[in-house]
Design an enzyme around this catalytic site. Structure first.
Site, PDB file in Angstrom:
ATOM      1  N   ASP A 188       9.079   0.673 -11.036  1.00 62.83           N
ATOM      2  CA  ASP A 188       8.848  -0.628 -10.400  1.00 62.83           C
ATOM      3  C   ASP A 188       8.989  -1.728 -11.443  1.00 62.83           C
ATOM      4  O   ASP A 188       8.041  -2.052 -12.162  1.00 62.83           O
ATOM      5  CB  ASP A 188       7.462  -0.680  -9.771  1.00 62.83           C
ATOM      6  CG  ASP A 188       7.261  -1.943  -8.926  1.00 62.83           C
ATOM      7  OD1 ASP A 188       8.038  -2.901  -9.098  1.00 62.83           O
ATOM      8  OD2 ASP A 188       6.340  -1.957  -8.099  1.00 62.83           O
ATOM      9  N   HIS A 193       4.983  -8.325 -12.499  1.00 66.60           N
ATOM     10  CA  HIS A 193       3.993  -7.547 -13.230  1.00 66.60           C
ATOM     11  C   HIS A 193       4.152  -7.632 -14.746  1.00 66.60           C
ATOM     12  O   HIS A 193       3.413  -6.966 -15.478  1.00 66.60           O
ATOM     13  CB  HIS A 193       4.058  -6.098 -12.779  1.00 66.60           C
ATOM     14  CG  HIS A 193       4.001  -5.939 -11.298  1.00 66.60           C
ATOM     15  ND1 HIS A 193       2.904  -6.321 -10.548  1.00 66.60           N
ATOM     16  CD2 HIS A 193       4.919  -5.484 -10.401  1.00 66.60           C
ATOM     17  CE1 HIS A 193       3.138  -6.095  -9.272  1.00 66.60           C
ATOM     18  NE2 HIS A 193       4.356  -5.592  -9.153  1.00 66.60           N
TER      19      HIS A 193
END
Length: 287
Positions: A188, A193
């Site tokens: 991911d 993030h």
């Protein structure tokens, strides 16, 4: 609008060949905080290849590649800005214990598009099977801000359930400062993030932890605390992402054990138990 409901629902399923090795399983386990203390026999079940068991949450990253949230954005009929997308919830049902090494086929398709007024929610279903039969069924709820209001089906309500009194168990799990940087190696690579500038464009003052990392950390806590560390007892794991976790925070995980199910609520300790996971349930077989 950028979400073409009819086209998304009518699109043929997308089939992908996936595979994984023990090293992929170990990386996932490390990404959700396993291995502390490093020599603890209970942790070695997650980190040492000769004792390895697969936490069912691994299904959300098995085979690498983009996770359900990003995969949904590449489906026919969906053309939206990643900065307006959040992971709204995740469910997972395992049909049998996951092997530490496998080759499988995963089939993805959009099964619903809900109109929440100020947002659209896409439901991406993923089914995986190997030569021995079905492995798991997962559903990712993808929340797209600014894409609602066309008068479509609102879908199920996400109202907060009442908590059944004092929890049976409460544990706290620290989130490392570099947790998101490690977890993103499972596949991911959403810049939300890791990239502060992208995070600000998405409405956050700094990068946030992957919802699926919190999802995995919580499932591990339930297994280790109430299921004697036996990952094979998990049958399903469902949670709504009620808020974000920031790297460096502490998760407070409250558990209510019932007959064949554990209800779970997760909050961020440093922000006054601000909700992180809600409407969460682990179904399990009796030991």
């Amino acid at each position: 609008m950028p979400v073409d409901t009819e086209r998304a629902l009518a699109a043929a399923p997308r089939t992908t060949e996936i595979s994984w090795t023990p090293e992929d399983v170990q990386l996932y386990h490390l990404g959700i905080g396993a291995g502390v203390p490093a020599t603890d026999p209970r942790e070695l079940r997650y980190t040492l290849e000769s004792r390895l068991h697969v936490l069912p949450g691994f299904a959300t990253v098995a085979g690498g590649g983009p996770p359900g949230v990003i995969a949904a954005l590449s489906m026919p009929g969906v053309d939206v800005d990643l900065a307006r997308v959040l992971h709204g919830g995740q469910s997972l049902r395992v049909h049998r214990p996951l092997p530490v090494r496998a080759a499988a086929t995963r089939t993805d398709r959009i099964t619903a598009v809900h109109d929440k007024g100020k947002a659209a929610v896409l439901v991406l279903r993923s089914d995986a099977a190997d030569a021995d039969g079905p492995l798991w069924t997962a559903e990712a709820q993808v929340y797209v801000r600014g894409e609602g209001g066309w008068g479509g089906d609102r879908g199920p309500s996400a109202g907060a359930p009442e908590e059944p009194g004092a929890p049976d168990r409460t544990v706290e799990r620290p989130v490392r400062e570099d947790q998101a940087l490690l977890y993103r190696l499972t596949g991911d690579l959403n810049p939300l993030h890791a990239d502060p500038e992208f995070a600000r464009r998405a409405g956050f003052d700094r990068p946030v932890l992957h919802g699926l990392c919190t999802y995995g950390m919580t499932l591990k806590a339930v297994v280790d605390t109430l299921l004697d560390g036996d990952v094979t007892r998990v049958r399903s794991w469902t949670a709504r992402f009620a808020g974000v976790t920031y790297p460096g925070e502490t998760l407070r995980i409250r558990m209510w054990r019932g007959d064949g199910a554990v209800r779970v609520a997760v909050g961020a300790v440093e922000r006054g138990d601000a909700p992180v996971l809600a409407g969460a349930t682990v179904e399990f077989t009796q030991g």
